[in-house]
Design an enzyme around this catalytic site. Structure first.
Site, PDB file in Angstrom:
ATOM      1  N   TYR A  51      25.079 -39.332 -17.847  1.00  0.00           N
ATOM      2  CA  TYR A  51      24.590 -40.694 -18.090  1.00  0.00           C
ATOM      3  C   TYR A  51      25.110 -41.559 -16.958  1.00  0.00           C
ATOM      4  CZ  TYR A  51      24.503 -45.262 -20.593  1.00  0.00           C
ATOM      5  OH  TYR A  51      24.310 -46.553 -20.973  1.00  0.00           O
TER       6      TYR A  51
ATOM      7  N   GLY B 219      30.482 -51.507  -8.047  1.00  0.00           N
ATOM      8  CA  GLY B 219      30.571 -52.959  -8.157  1.00  0.00           C
ATOM      9  C   GLY B 219      30.137 -53.534  -9.484  1.00  0.00           C
TER      10      GLY B 219
ATOM     11  N   GLY C 159      30.798 -52.707 -13.544  1.00  0.00           N
ATOM     12  CA  GLY C 159      31.326 -51.924 -14.656  1.00  0.00           C
ATOM     13  C   GLY C 159      30.949 -52.581 -15.965  1.00  0.00           C
TER      14      GLY C 159
ATOM     15  N   GLY D 182      25.492 -45.018 -30.089  1.00  0.00           N
ATOM     16  CA  GLY D 182      25.909 -43.688 -30.525  1.00  0.00           C
ATOM     17  C   GLY D 182      27.074 -43.157 -29.722  1.00  0.00           C
ATOM     18  N   GLY D 183      27.074 -43.429 -28.410  1.00  0.00           N
ATOM     19  CA  GLY D 183      28.180 -42.986 -27.576  1.00  0.00           C
ATOM     20  C   GLY D 183      29.499 -43.601 -27.999  1.00  0.00           C
TER      21      GLY D 183
ATOM     22  N   ARG E 210      62.625 -30.216 -36.849  1.00  0.00           N
ATOM     23  CA  ARG E 210      63.660 -30.790 -35.995  1.00  0.00           C
ATOM     24  C   ARG E 210      64.782 -31.397 -36.845  1.00  0.00           C
ATOM     25  NH1 ARG E 210      66.180 -30.806 -31.033  1.00  0.00           N
ATOM     26  NH2 ARG E 210      66.585 -32.929 -30.284  1.00  0.00           N
TER      27      ARG E 210
ATOM     28  N   PHE F  27      58.622 -36.951 -31.158  1.00  0.00           N
ATOM     29  CA  PHE F  27      59.043 -35.730 -30.469  1.00  0.00           C
ATOM     30  C   PHE F  27      60.199 -35.991 -29.508  1.00  0.00           C
ATOM     31  CE2 PHE F  27      55.300 -33.910 -32.200  1.00  0.00           C
ATOM     32  CZ  PHE F  27      55.303 -32.539 -31.978  1.00  0.00           C
TER      33      PHE F  27
ATOM     34  N   GLU G 112      32.499 -46.268 -22.296  1.00  0.00           N
ATOM     35  CA  GLU G 112      31.458 -46.653 -23.267  1.00  0.00           C
ATOM     36  C   GLU G 112      31.550 -48.144 -23.609  1.00  0.00           C
ATOM     37  OE1 GLU G 112      29.358 -44.522 -23.508  1.00  0.00           O
ATOM     38  OE2 GLU G 112      30.051 -42.520 -24.037  1.00  0.00           O
TER      39      GLU G 112
END
Length: 380
Positions: free
Chosen positions: A123, A129, A131, A240-241, A267, A338, A363
């Site tokens: 896609y 230049g 976004g 949808g993305g 742990r 952790f 997206e």
């Protein structure tokens, strides 16, 4: 389905995706990440289950499912590898756009090989230049007889240089959204070239590169929809993305929550398992609550996108924002549990931390998601 439950069919689909992930993705994901391996055979195996054309119509060879089922599949696969799951999502988006808006001839030319992932789709909207201001794109397509001549560049393209098919937004008319159209461009067309593979923080199992078009002659028959419809097509694909990328965040975060529960049980510090400390229990409880809240919103949004509800775009934006922010937050808290080990590649947490970070950018950035929601709230 009811508002808060899955149907039997949806549970079967979810379980199928979970089994596939456990067998084909999870055991290999760390190696793919470390060595930057693009697992094309695994993607092809996913397509054998129909996951290369989840919401492509059955008439076009897909499995014709809804956005809810797609979210379940993406979430399940991201439990093993968010990068690979997100890559399959992008391919699905490209295939769906051709199926939904393409002519019968265009669908017949591309969808059979895309359904099977013998050819994989990208896609192409973002440019060096433009976004977040996607309607300002500069890549131009000039009509010349029965072809368009395309010149320009696209940036941050998943599958760039590896994928065969590029659903590309181009400018065929005036400035702004109304002058944008969509074309299907093939990798091997003369004048198509690619930048070097980007060196990314995460998403190492998929290639990302700039795509360049230098006077590429594209048949006019490769127009998706009609001239001037491209921006609307691009935005409809993003609803949808956004659900899928949110689902990928949920799947990755669920994996890290499960890993954190297992680790804190094993742990020991100060003479007892760290899960026995109330602070640990409170953090785990908050992680679970946040994750479930985001999941419920995402599932509700998926239902609205499938039903083409008037508020579908708003709900997709809210779900994407909340799911990706929550996913990153849950993984970060898991890494903290952790301690120093969470920072090592011996454990999977740091990989998920890196992979999920980009979900808040792509997206549509989460800042743009807030703008979409605010725009809908303030609409007169």
């Amino acid at each position: 389905m009811t508002q808060f439950d899955l149907t039997d069919d949806q549970r079967e689909i979810q379980e199928l995706a979970r089994r596939f992930t456990a067998d084909a993705i999870t055991p290999h994901a760390a190696e793919w990440d470390e060595h930057h391996i693009f697992p094309r055979d695994t993607i092809k195996a996913a397509a054998d289950l129909g996951f290369g054309a989840i919401y492509v119509s059955e008439e076009s060879g897909g499995i014709g499912l809804g956005r809810m089922e797609a979210a379940l599949i993406m979430e399940a696969m991201a439990y093993g590898c968010p990068s690979t799951s997100a890559f399959i999502s992008i391919h699905n988006m490209a295939a769906w756009m051709i199926d939904s808006y393409g002519s019968p001839e265009l669908k017949a030319r591309y969808l059979p090989s895309m359904v099977t992932c013998d050819r994989i789709g990208s896609y192409c909207l973002t440019e060096p230049g433009s976004g977040s201001d996607a309607a300002a794109l500069k890549t131009r397509a000039v009509r010349d007889g029965d072809h368009y001549v395309v010149t320009g560049s696209k940036a941050f393209i998943s599958g760039g240089g590896q994928n065969e098919i590029y659903v590309t937004m181009v400018r065929t008319g005036e400035d702004g959204a109304k002058g944008i159209s969509a074309l299907v461009i093939e990798r091997d067309m003369p004048g198509v070239s690619f930048g070097a593979n980007e060196k990314k923080l995460g998403w190492h199992s998929q290639p990302t590169a700039q795509v360049n078009f230098d006077g590429v002659r594209v048949p006019a028959a490769n127009l998706v929809g009609v001239e001037g419809q491209g921006f609307r097509i691009a935005m409809s694909g993003l609803d949808g993305g956004r659900l899928n990328i949110g689902a990928c965040s949920l799947g990755g975060a669920q994996r890290c929550l499960d890993e954190a529960i297992g680790y804190t049980r094993d742990r020991r510090q100060f003479g007892k398992a760290i899960v026995e400390f109330q602070n640990t229990q409170f953090v785990l409880a908050d992680m679970e609550t946040d994750l479930q809240a985001a999941r419920m919103l995402l599932y509700a949004a998926a239902g609205k996108v499938s039903a083409k509800s008037p508020d579908a775009t708003k709900f997709a934006a809210m779900a994407k924002r909340l799911s990706t922010d929550t996913g990153s937050s849950v993984v970060d808290r898991a890494l903290q549990m952790f301690g120093g080990y969470g920072y090592l590649q011996d454990y999977p947490i740091e990989r998920f931390w890196r992979d999920l970070r980009v979900h808040r950018i792509l997206e549509g950035t989460n800042e743009i998601m807030r703008s979409i929601v605010a725009r809908e709230l303030l609409r007169a």
